[in-house]
Design an enzyme around this catalytic site. Structure first.
Site, PDB file in Angstrom:
ATOM      1  N   HIS A   1       2.470   3.544  -9.027  1.00 30.59           N
ATOM      2  CA  HIS A   1       2.243   2.118  -9.310  1.00 30.59           C
ATOM      3  C   HIS A   1       3.432   1.536 -10.088  1.00 30.59           C
ATOM      4  O   HIS A   1       3.852   0.412  -9.839  1.00 30.59           O
ATOM      5  CB  HIS A   1       0.949   1.927 -10.103  1.00 30.59           C
ATOM      6  CG  HIS A   1      -0.283   2.328  -9.326  1.00 30.59           C
ATOM      7  ND1 HIS A   1      -0.497   1.944  -8.027  1.00 30.59           N
ATOM      8  CD2 HIS A   1      -1.371   3.075  -9.678  1.00 30.59           C
ATOM      9  CE1 HIS A   1      -1.660   2.435  -7.597  1.00 30.59           C
ATOM     10  NE2 HIS A   1      -2.199   3.141  -8.579  1.00 30.59           N
TER      11      HIS A   1
ATOM     12  N   ASP B   1       0.827  -1.204   0.000  1.00 32.08           N
ATOM     13  CA  ASP B   1       0.000   0.000   0.000  1.00 32.08           C
ATOM     14  C   ASP B   1       0.866   1.260   0.000  1.00 32.08           C
ATOM     15  O   ASP B   1       1.971   1.265   0.537  1.00 32.08           O
ATOM     16  CB  ASP B   1      -0.919  -0.021   1.235  1.00 32.08           C
ATOM     17  CG  ASP B   1      -2.103   0.931   1.100  1.00 32.08           C
ATOM     18  OD1 ASP B   1      -2.371   1.400  -0.025  1.00 32.08           O
ATOM     19  OD2 ASP B   1      -2.752   1.205   2.120  1.00 32.08           O
TER      20      ASP B   1
ATOM     21  N   LEU C   1      10.887 -20.555  -4.745  1.00 31.77           N
ATOM     22  CA  LEU C   1      10.006 -19.631  -4.018  1.00 31.77           C
ATOM     23  C   LEU C   1       8.646 -19.721  -4.673  1.00 31.77           C
ATOM     24  O   LEU C   1       8.537 -19.705  -5.901  1.00 31.77           O
ATOM     25  CB  LEU C   1      10.550 -18.200  -4.120  1.00 31.77           C
ATOM     26  CG  LEU C   1       9.596 -17.088  -3.643  1.00 31.77           C
ATOM     27  CD1 LEU C   1       9.463 -17.089  -2.122  1.00 31.77           C
ATOM     28  CD2 LEU C   1      10.071 -15.717  -4.119  1.00 31.77           C
TER      29      LEU C   1
HETATM   30  C1  IPE Z   1      -5.469  -2.708  -0.391  1.00 28.61           C
HETATM   31  O1  IPE Z   1      -5.119  -1.373  -0.506  1.00 28.61           O
HETATM   32  C2  IPE Z   1      -5.383  -3.380  -1.736  1.00 28.61           C
HETATM   33  C3  IPE Z   1      -4.054  -3.582  -2.290  1.00 28.61           C
HETATM   34  C4  IPE Z   1      -2.926  -3.279  -1.715  1.00 28.61           C
HETATM   35  C5  IPE Z   1      -4.007  -4.217  -3.586  1.00 28.61           C
HETATM   36  P1  IPE Z   1      -6.227  -0.235  -0.683  1.00 28.61           P
HETATM   37  O2  IPE Z   1      -5.464   1.031  -0.796  1.00 28.61           O
HETATM   38  O3  IPE Z   1      -7.138  -0.579  -1.786  1.00 28.61           O
HETATM   39  O4  IPE Z   1      -7.018  -0.331   0.685  1.00 28.61           O
HETATM   40  P2  IPE Z   1      -7.930   0.757   1.424  1.00 28.61           P
HETATM   41  O5  IPE Z   1      -8.932   1.241   0.431  1.00 28.61           O
HETATM   42  O6  IPE Z   1      -7.028   1.854   1.871  1.00 28.61           O
HETATM   43  O7  IPE Z   1      -8.522   0.005   2.573  1.00 28.61           O
HETATM   44  C1  IPE Z   2      -1.402   0.321  -3.428  1.00 24.52           C
HETATM   45  O1  IPE Z   2      -1.259   1.689  -3.463  1.00 24.52           O
HETATM   46  C2  IPE Z   2      -1.680  -0.266  -4.779  1.00 24.52           C
HETATM   47  C3  IPE Z   2      -3.074  -0.710  -4.970  1.00 24.52           C
HETATM   48  C4  IPE Z   2      -4.023  -0.657  -4.073  1.00 24.52           C
HETATM   49  C5  IPE Z   2      -3.413  -1.255  -6.247  1.00 24.52           C
HETATM   50  P1  IPE Z   2      -2.491   2.697  -3.450  1.00 24.52           P
HETATM   51  O2  IPE Z   2      -2.850   2.974  -4.866  1.00 24.52           O
HETATM   52  O3  IPE Z   2      -3.590   2.187  -2.611  1.00 24.52           O
HETATM   53  O4  IPE Z   2      -1.815   3.969  -2.802  1.00 24.52           O
HETATM   54  P2  IPE Z   2      -2.447   4.943  -1.738  1.00 24.52           P
HETATM   55  O5  IPE Z   2      -2.979   4.126  -0.625  1.00 24.52           O
HETATM   56  O6  IPE Z   2      -3.520   5.707  -2.456  1.00 24.52           O
HETATM   57  O7  IPE Z   2      -1.303   5.813  -1.326  1.00 24.52           O
HETATM   58 MG    MG Z   3      -4.072   2.397  -0.650  1.00 20.75          MG
END
Ligand code: IPE
Ligand code: IPE
Ligand code: MG
Length: 255
Positions: A42, A25, A136
């Site tokens: 990303h 995240d 792995l």
């Molecule tokens: C969880 O992260 C999903 C992934 C890392 C793929 P999100 O960014 O979607 O989660 P919330 O919305 O903050 O709970």
């Molecule tokens: C995690 O990063 C990747 C996915 C959930 C796909 P985020 O896109 O959720 O990044 P934040 O949480 O908005 O910083």
């Molecule tokens: Mg996120």
């Protein structure tokens, strides 16, 4: 708890986790801090995936699960969803040969029904090519949600009961586990979430019953092998009890 008089470094470390699962995240916040579009975060996140997969192999971790796209991530703007789909394509196309050479077995969990046909084909190709690898086991959770995984398992179990192949009285937690996408994969010992958020966001809800949780402040693109090692060290200092008493607990009645 540590015994009095012992410091953390004096305490014998426990076993390595066999299965580490990561909620990757913070990509969007990483990009925002740099005044860049979210997709840049990303993209950088995919670079971190490469580095962490290698580091996990070197640490001797057997199973590494990475949460790449949740069933709720469809609620993001269409452009971002399409960027994330594109990055999965790119990752498989660009990294599959190297993963295979390094003995990595790839498995994807999640719902494939609503993914583009070319992505489903790429996933199938990656799984087929690497199926006999043993170094792995890399599990990618893509279009994955714990609630929908459990719901699908329930549906399949209900069908087996309906068809007369399964007696409801014989259904145990092992029956449920065997019907999940993760059938055959041990439950995660350690779940790491980056970016400081402290929630599971629908990740491995059934499988995380007794997982140790470690929350790292680093945004995913900034997460490093040292961060992984620190989380593993933290795990090894924990006392897992699974509802029982631990070796350090006083005997009942002693004083
Ligand atoms: C969880 O992260 C999903 C992934 C890392 C793929 P999100 O960014 O979607 O989660 P919330 O919305 O903050 O709970
Ligand atoms: C995690 O990063 C990747 C996915 C959930 C796909 P985020 O896109 O959720 O990044 P934040 O949480 O908005 O910083
Ligand atoms: Mg996120």
């Amino acid at each position: 708890m540590l015994k009095s008089g012992h410091t953390v470094s004096e305490t014998a470390p426990g076993a390595m986790p066999r299965h580490v699962a990561i909620i990757m995240d913070g990509n969007g916040r990483w990009a925002a801090k740099r005044h860049m579009p979210r997709v840049a975060g990303h993209r950088q996140g995919v670079e971190t995936v490469r580095v962490i997969v290698r580091a996990a192999g070197e640490l001797g971790i057997e199973y590494l699960t990475l949460y790449g796209f949740s069933s709720e991530n469809w609620n993001r703007p269409a452009e971002e969803v399409s960027d994330l789909m594109g990055l999965l394509r790119l990752f498989i196309r660009r990294d599959l040969a190297e993963l295979h050479q390094n003995g990595v077995q790839v498995r994807v969990i999640g719902d494939r029904d609503h993914l583009d046909a070319d992505i489903v084909a790429l996933i199938g190709e990656a799984e087929a090519l690497t199926r006999n690898n043993t170094r792995l086991k890399l599990i990618i959770a893509f279009n994955y949600g714990g609630q929908s995984e459990i719901t699908s398992a329930m549906r399949r179990i209900a069908r087996e009961v309906q068809a007369g192949h399964l007696d409801p009285d014989t259904i145990t937690p092992a029956t449920v586990s065997a019907h999940l996408d993760t059938a055959g994969i041990p439950d995660p010992d350690l779940i790491i979430r980056t970016s400081g958020e402290m929630r599971l966001s629908n990740f491995l809800l059934w499988q995380s019953a007794y997982s140790e949780l470690v929350f790292a402040d680093a945004l995913w693109p900034d997460f490093t092998p040292e961060g992984l090692r620190a989380a593993v060290d933290e795990y090894r200092r924990r006392n897992r009890r699974f509802g029982a008493t631990g070796p350090d607990d006083a005997t009942c009645g002693e004083g």
